[in-house]
Design a protein around this motif. Structure first.
Motif, PDB file in Angstrom:
ATOM      1  N   THR A  74       0.830  -1.203   0.000  1.00  0.00           N
ATOM      2  CA  THR A  74       0.000   0.000   0.000  1.00  0.00           C
ATOM      3  C   THR A  74       0.866   1.255   0.000  1.00  0.00           C
ATOM      4  O   THR A  74       0.627   2.204  -0.763  1.00  0.00           O
ATOM      5  CB  THR A  74      -0.937  -0.005   1.221  1.00  0.00           C
ATOM      6  OG1 THR A  74      -1.791  -1.157   1.148  1.00  0.00           O
ATOM      7  CG2 THR A  74      -1.785   1.259   1.273  1.00  0.00           C
TER       8      THR A  74
ATOM      9  N   GLU B   2      -5.639  -2.245  -1.987  1.00  0.00           N
ATOM     10  CA  GLU B   2      -5.845  -1.031  -1.190  1.00  0.00           C
ATOM     11  C   GLU B   2      -6.900  -0.105  -1.774  1.00  0.00           C
ATOM     12  O   GLU B   2      -7.144   0.973  -1.245  1.00  0.00           O
ATOM     13  CB  GLU B   2      -4.520  -0.285  -0.983  1.00  0.00           C
ATOM     14  CG  GLU B   2      -3.648  -0.135  -2.222  1.00  0.00           C
ATOM     15  CD  GLU B   2      -4.093   0.987  -3.126  1.00  0.00           C
ATOM     16  OE1 GLU B   2      -4.457   2.064  -2.604  1.00  0.00           O
ATOM     17  OE2 GLU B   2      -4.088   0.798  -4.342  1.00  0.00           O
TER      18      GLU B   2
ATOM     19  N   HIS C 163      -6.979  -0.248   4.673  1.00  0.00           N
ATOM     20  CA  HIS C 163      -6.472   0.920   3.939  1.00  0.00           C
ATOM     21  C   HIS C 163      -7.514   1.421   2.933  1.00  0.00           C
ATOM     22  O   HIS C 163      -7.679   2.640   2.756  1.00  0.00           O
ATOM     23  CB  HIS C 163      -5.169   0.575   3.225  1.00  0.00           C
ATOM     24  CG  HIS C 163      -3.971   0.582   4.122  1.00  0.00           C
ATOM     25  ND1 HIS C 163      -3.513   1.734   4.742  1.00  0.00           N
ATOM     26  CD2 HIS C 163      -3.128  -0.414   4.503  1.00  0.00           C
ATOM     27  CE1 HIS C 163      -2.442   1.446   5.456  1.00  0.00           C
ATOM     28  NE2 HIS C 163      -2.188   0.152   5.345  1.00  0.00           N
TER      29      HIS C 163
END
Length: 262
Positions: free
Chosen positions: A18, A56, A82
């Protein structure tokens, strides 16, 4: 490889992945692969869509910005966290949840389309994931997915370069080897040496099979193939982003759109 082992691999990758993709290190995705995928996509404004293996959430958000009402699922809780945090910071109406694409927690016919950006190839039971995608689509709905090109990114492959460093040919081997979770260790090539030294490399399970096997699985799930794409960088893109220049020699990615009968 068992599904829980695959999920554990991606959970261990998720934090660094991420951070690095949001810093712009996935140049193949940002410059070539996602733009080509979206260019091939039929209109989705107003449609209910499912992102299989959303990571993500960057591509889920791209679909939502096209007007789709999106749901995203991933096996890695850190990826989902996320994605949810990005949704909270800039709401686009996306619902994310932890789930396995091979056992989707949705009713039959829940979605008008499904998308899988570079995720189906990493799933241990691809026939089940394709069958599940077919089940949760409404009649006439479509699935569009991208994978590493089976023909040009088999288990053994190497770019052949000239004296100036330009890719002039591709050396490949092991095309007919079917991998069942062989771990590949790597990191994005644009990561600086100091950050590379401080970052644990990704460990990604590989499930390679032939192009004919992919076609067989898609058809067996009940889909009709209606479009295929092999993204190639333009001369301008290759000059501006040399990392993607090798796609002018041979495609790295394969895009497939298939449809459930109406």
């Amino acid at each position: 490889m068992k599904p829980e082992d695959v999920a554990a691999c991606w959970e261990s990758n998720a934090e660094a992945w991420t951070r690095l993709v949001r810093a712009g290190h996935d140049r193949y995705r940002d410059v070539l692969n996602t733009p080509a995928f979206l260019a091939m996509l039929p209109p989705v404004a107003g449609l209910a869509g499912l992102d299989l293996g959303c990571g993500e959430g960057a591509n889920t958000r791209a679909l939502a910005r096209l007007g789709a009402r999106m749901t995203g699922i991933d096996v890695a809780p850190t990826f989902v966290r996320h994605a949810q945090e990005a949704e909270a910071a800039e709401p686009l109406g996306i619902a994310y949840r932890v789930a396995d694409a091979a056992a989707l927690p949705f009713a039959d016919g829940s979605f008008a389309f499904a998308a899988a950006f570079m995720s189906l190839m990493d799933m241990p039971d691809q026939p089940a994931a394709l069958s599940e995608a077919h089940r949760v689509l409404e009649p006439g709905g479509f699935l569009q997915f991208s994978i590493l090109h089976p023909c040009f990114v088999p288990p053994r492959h190497r770019n052949v370069r000239d004296a100036e460093g330009r890719v002039v040919a591709l050396e490949i081997g092991g095309y007919f080897e079917e991998l069942d979770g062989e771990i590949e260790t790597w990191i994005f090539s644009t990561v600086a040496p100091d950050e590379r030294a401080a970052t644990q490399p990704f460990r990604t399970p590989r499930f390679h099979c032939t192009l004919s096997r992919w076609v067989e699985m898609v058809v067996a799930a009940g889909f009709l193939i209606e479009a295929m794409g092999e993204p190639r960088a333009t001369e301008a893109e290759a000059a501006a982003e040399p990392v993607v220049a090798d796609t002018r020699n041979a495609p790295i990615f394969l895009h497939v759109r298939c449809r459930k009968a109406g």
